[in-house]
Design an enzyme around this catalytic site. Sequence first.
Site, PDB file in Angstrom:
ATOM      1  N   LYS A 198      41.322  36.626  38.153  1.00  0.00           N
ATOM      2  CA  LYS A 198      40.823  37.221  36.954  1.00  0.00           C
ATOM      3  C   LYS A 198      41.360  38.420  36.490  1.00  0.00           C
ATOM      4  O   LYS A 198      41.951  39.260  36.989  1.00  0.00           O
ATOM      5  CB  LYS A 198      39.179  36.964  37.181  1.00  0.00           C
ATOM      6  CG  LYS A 198      38.698  35.872  37.435  1.00  0.00           C
ATOM      7  CD  LYS A 198      38.797  34.744  36.229  1.00  0.00           C
ATOM      8  CE  LYS A 198      38.487  33.188  36.839  1.00  0.00           C
ATOM      9  NZ  LYS A 198      37.142  32.959  37.356  1.00  0.00           N
TER      10      LYS A 198
HETATM   11  C1  LIG Z   1      36.301  31.596  37.680  1.00  0.00           C
HETATM   12  C2  LIG Z   1      35.036  31.112  36.924  1.00  0.00           C
HETATM   13  C3  LIG Z   1      33.745  31.013  37.341  1.00  0.00           C
HETATM   14  C4  LIG Z   1      33.432  31.078  38.751  1.00  0.00           C
HETATM   15  O1  LIG Z   1      33.852  32.622  39.433  1.00  0.00           O
HETATM   16  P1  LIG Z   1      33.674  32.769  40.806  1.00  0.00           P
HETATM   17  O2  LIG Z   1      33.799  34.313  40.762  1.00  0.00           O
HETATM   18  O3  LIG Z   1      35.097  32.359  41.292  1.00  0.00           O
HETATM   19  O4  LIG Z   1      32.457  32.262  41.344  1.00  0.00           O
HETATM   20  C5  LIG Z   1      32.854  30.514  36.522  1.00  0.00           C
HETATM   21  N1  LIG Z   1      33.251  30.076  35.249  1.00  0.00           N
HETATM   22  C6  LIG Z   1      34.481  30.221  34.636  1.00  0.00           C
HETATM   23  C7  LIG Z   1      34.629  29.839  33.470  1.00  0.00           C
HETATM   24  C8  LIG Z   1      35.427  30.595  35.615  1.00  0.00           C
HETATM   25  O5  LIG Z   1      36.836  30.528  34.941  1.00  0.00           O
END
Ligand SMILES: *Cc1c(COP(=O)(O)O)cnc(C)c1O
Length: 400
Positions: A198
């Site tokens: 991210k």
């Molecule tokens: C990555 C992601 C999540 C989950 O995030 P985590 O921190 O891995 O639990 C939820 N929604 C979207 C759209 C994502 O891309």
Amino acid sequence: MSRRSPEAVLTPVRAREDFLVFGAPQIEEAEIDEVVASMRAAWLGTGPKVARFEQQFREYKGASHAAAVNSCTAALHLSLLAAGVGPGDEVIAPSLTFGATVNAIIHTGATPILADIDPTSMNIDPSDLAARITDRTRAIVPVHFAGRPCEMDDIEPLVDRFSLTMIEDCAHAVETEYHGRKAGLFGAFGCFSFYATKNLTTGEGGMILTRLESDIARVRILALHGMSQDAWKRFSDEGYRHYQIVEAGFKYNMMDLQAAIGLHQLERLEENWVRRQAVWNRYQEAFAGLPLLRPAEPAPETRHGYHLYTIQIDEADAGITRDEVLEGMTAQGIGVGVHYMSIPEHPFYEQRYGWKPDDYPHSMRVGRQTLSLPLSARLTDRDVADVIEAVFRVVGRSSA
Ligand SMILES: *Cc1c(COP(=O)(O)O)cnc(C)c1O
């Protein structure tokens, strides 16, 4: 071409020799030193660095309250629970998202309801969202897909008219803004992901922003076993304090080791965003003449988070399928992703809810045609050139 050996120039087998890992984050010495300092201090768990990271993230967003947790999935789950969502309720989410958005709803006991996307923005289509609201609809979870803000001018009136709780999935959207307002502040809850790929990473991690003190207080209790006080206060030098379990909570707290990374990632957030914007624009220009669909330019008065750069491959135009492009890019040494196959394509959801991909035609088509190229602040100009060259080799008709 400069990096290749003379033989490789004669027979360029692939665009690069060492594999370019999709989504590898940019980690610098400041993060490494901060983690080492936590290790030496032997304070690994939730502590002062988590508190500082919460405060600095809250200030960056201009939010009232922030609580750090161990993932965005946890953030979504706790936000839904704190909003009072449970069995008998319906919660609407887009049909093109990561499974975690929908799973978090399911884990509260509520029934997830999908709405299709707008094929240009790839965000939840406000008119389809409106059409799916019933007496039982309690909350909505819009996702700012790829970092592009949802059409809040159309969504906010629905929230007001039907007294819904909005929980924003901001997993792609740390830097995202819409009409001068920041993503994560439109809803009663804003949920962020600091997963490794991210925009801002802590390895694993997440954050919840709330408007109300009472909401963040409930989130904090639920995030740590349902305990009435933070563990790190319990073990501070103020002396031992008894804790009380006031409800059956979860184990969703963030560690200081994670916050140590996040504090420095946050310092470089803007510079990393500028870099990803440049890469995004470079791709956008480079692929103008290729038989593929590029993402729409950011809408006026918005700030795109530039989390993903997605292209779409329509076999009828490109003469090659999306999956063949995935394989071709991998063979060229470039790691790529798919964000996402639509939710109804997954067997669990089909079996449990009877959802059919055809019922969400835009999500289905995008899910079957989309492909994400590397877009990380870590990419060098050379990496970006390699990605472009690989796309030309795999998709380009005349240019390879
Ligand atoms: C990555 C992601 C999540 C989950 O995030 P985590 O921190 O891995 O639990 C939820 N929604 C979207 C759209 C994502 O891309």
